[in-house]
Design a protein around this motif. Structure first.
Motif, PDB file in Angstrom:
ATOM      1  N   SER A  87      -3.362   3.842  -2.311  1.00  0.00           N
ATOM      2  CA  SER A  87      -3.253   3.022  -3.515  1.00  0.00           C
ATOM      3  C   SER A  87      -2.535   1.722  -3.174  1.00  0.00           C
ATOM      4  CB  SER A  87      -2.478   3.773  -4.609  1.00  0.00           C
ATOM      5  OG  SER A  87      -3.109   5.004  -4.936  1.00  0.00           O
ATOM      6  N   ARG A  88      -2.787   0.719  -3.967  1.00  0.00           N
ATOM      7  CA  ARG A  88      -2.121  -0.573  -3.775  1.00  0.00           C
ATOM      8  C   ARG A  88      -1.473  -0.998  -5.081  1.00  0.00           C
ATOM      9  NH1 ARG A  88      -5.430  -4.894  -0.617  1.00  0.00           N
ATOM     10  NH2 ARG A  88      -4.797  -3.397   0.991  1.00  0.00           N
ATOM     11  N   ASP A  89      -0.241  -1.499  -4.983  1.00  0.00           N
ATOM     12  CA  ASP A  89       0.443  -1.973  -6.171  1.00  0.00           C
ATOM     13  C   ASP A  89       0.865  -3.422  -6.014  1.00  0.00           C
ATOM     14  OD1 ASP A  89       3.167  -1.953  -4.942  1.00  0.00           O
ATOM     15  OD2 ASP A  89       2.919   0.219  -5.009  1.00  0.00           O
ATOM     16  N   GLU A 115      -5.079  -0.899  -7.268  1.00  0.00           N
ATOM     17  CA  GLU A 115      -6.187  -0.243  -6.557  1.00  0.00           C
ATOM     18  C   GLU A 115      -5.812   1.201  -6.287  1.00  0.00           C
ATOM     19  OE1 GLU A 115      -7.542  -2.033  -2.930  1.00  0.00           O
ATOM     20  OE2 GLU A 115      -7.460  -4.063  -3.741  1.00  0.00           O
ATOM     21  N   GLY A 116      -6.831   2.064  -6.245  1.00  0.00           N
ATOM     22  CA  GLY A 116      -6.624   3.444  -5.830  1.00  0.00           C
ATOM     23  C   GLY A 116      -6.291   4.385  -6.968  1.00  0.00           C
ATOM     24  N   LEU A 141      -0.129  -0.884 -10.723  1.00  0.00           N
ATOM     25  CA  LEU A 141      -1.142  -0.286  -9.856  1.00  0.00           C
ATOM     26  C   LEU A 141      -2.426  -1.096  -9.975  1.00  0.00           C
ATOM     27  CD1 LEU A 141      -2.074   2.104  -8.035  1.00  0.00           C
ATOM     28  CD2 LEU A 141      -2.723   3.291 -10.158  1.00  0.00           C
ATOM     29  N   GLY A 171      -3.606   6.197  -7.442  1.00  0.00           N
ATOM     30  CA  GLY A 171      -2.250   6.127  -7.962  1.00  0.00           C
ATOM     31  C   GLY A 171      -1.315   7.232  -7.528  1.00  0.00           C
ATOM     32  N   PRO A 227      -3.415   2.704 -13.951  1.00  0.00           N
ATOM     33  CA  PRO A 227      -3.947   1.428 -13.442  1.00  0.00           C
ATOM     34  C   PRO A 227      -3.739   0.292 -14.438  1.00  0.00           C
ATOM     35  CG  PRO A 227      -5.516   3.207 -13.086  1.00  0.00           C
ATOM     36  CD  PRO A 227      -4.443   3.761 -13.966  1.00  0.00           C
ATOM     37  N   ASP A 240       0.842  -1.193   0.000  1.00  0.00           N
ATOM     38  CA  ASP A 240       0.000   0.000   0.000  1.00  0.00           C
ATOM     39  C   ASP A 240       0.879   1.245   0.000  1.00  0.00           C
ATOM     40  OD1 ASP A 240      -2.333  -1.487   0.048  1.00  0.00           O
ATOM     41  OD2 ASP A 240      -2.427  -1.511   2.230  1.00  0.00           O
TER      42      ASP A 240
END
Length: 200
Positions: free
Chosen positions: A105-107, A65-66, A63, A68, A84, A44
């Protein structure tokens, strides 16, 4: 050929090397000395900051989620913004920072030991598809309930779970159309030994 389906109970949380966050390790494979050959993880990003250095490691960030952020690679350029589901490749040797974080954001991170393994990342979205498999092929479901079929084996996928396919290099893996899946193909420079950690 083997398919291992891993979920949250198989994942491992660990601090970043620089102490500024936490990584969720989903799957990895080590060499006989315990050095990482490859790893797939999520992290995150909630504020601007430096990424940990990983000398000798090649990285692919996606990416998932979120809203970015930007990636600043100092002398090696910049990706602004990170889009994304559009993988970004870079070296773990580079000085790297997340900047202009637009919200939590989550990567997804794929790491491979340079000279011993390499990886490619493909995105499958709401369409039936067939793709050649690597020495290790991992399928992370982000949405929906697609079915992965390899040879005569059918493996239903669920969001947040990852399927690891071993022993099927060069074979075809087929995905049904009911979801969004990230496929990660790992290729070894030479035949690896049996995995020594969680994962395949």
């Amino acid at each position: 050929m083997r398919i291992a389906l891993l979920g949250p109970g198989d994942f491992r949380a660990m601090p970043w090397r620089n102490g500024l966050g936490t990584t969720i390790e989903m799957a990895r494979e080590d060499d006989p000395a315990g050095a990482m050959l490859w790893r797939v993880s999520t992290a995150d990003v909630v504020e601007a900051g430096a990424f940990s250095l990983f000398p000798g490691i090649d990285r692919i960030l996606t990416l998932i989620e979120g809203p970015g952020f930007d990636l600043d690679f100092s002398d090696h350029g910049r990706v602004a913004p990170v889009q994304p589901l559009r993988p970004v490749q870079f070296s773990g040797d580079w000085t790297t920072r997340a900047e202009a974080v637009r919200g939590p954001s989550r990567d997804l991170n794929v790491m491979t030991m340079r000279g011993k393994a390499s990886a490619m990342v493909h995105i499958h979205r709401d369409a039936s598809s067939t793709a050649a498999l690597g020495d290790r092929s991992l399928f992370l479901c982000l949405a929906g309930h697609p079915i992965l079929t390899v040879a005569d084996a059918a493996c239903p996928l669920e969001p947040g779970r990852i399927a690891v396919v071993s022993g099927a290099a060069g074979s075809a893996g087929a995905l049904s159309a009911e979801g969004t899946v990230i496929q990660i193909d790992v290729t070894f420079s030479s035949d690896p030994v049996r995995p020594t950690s969680n994962g395949p």
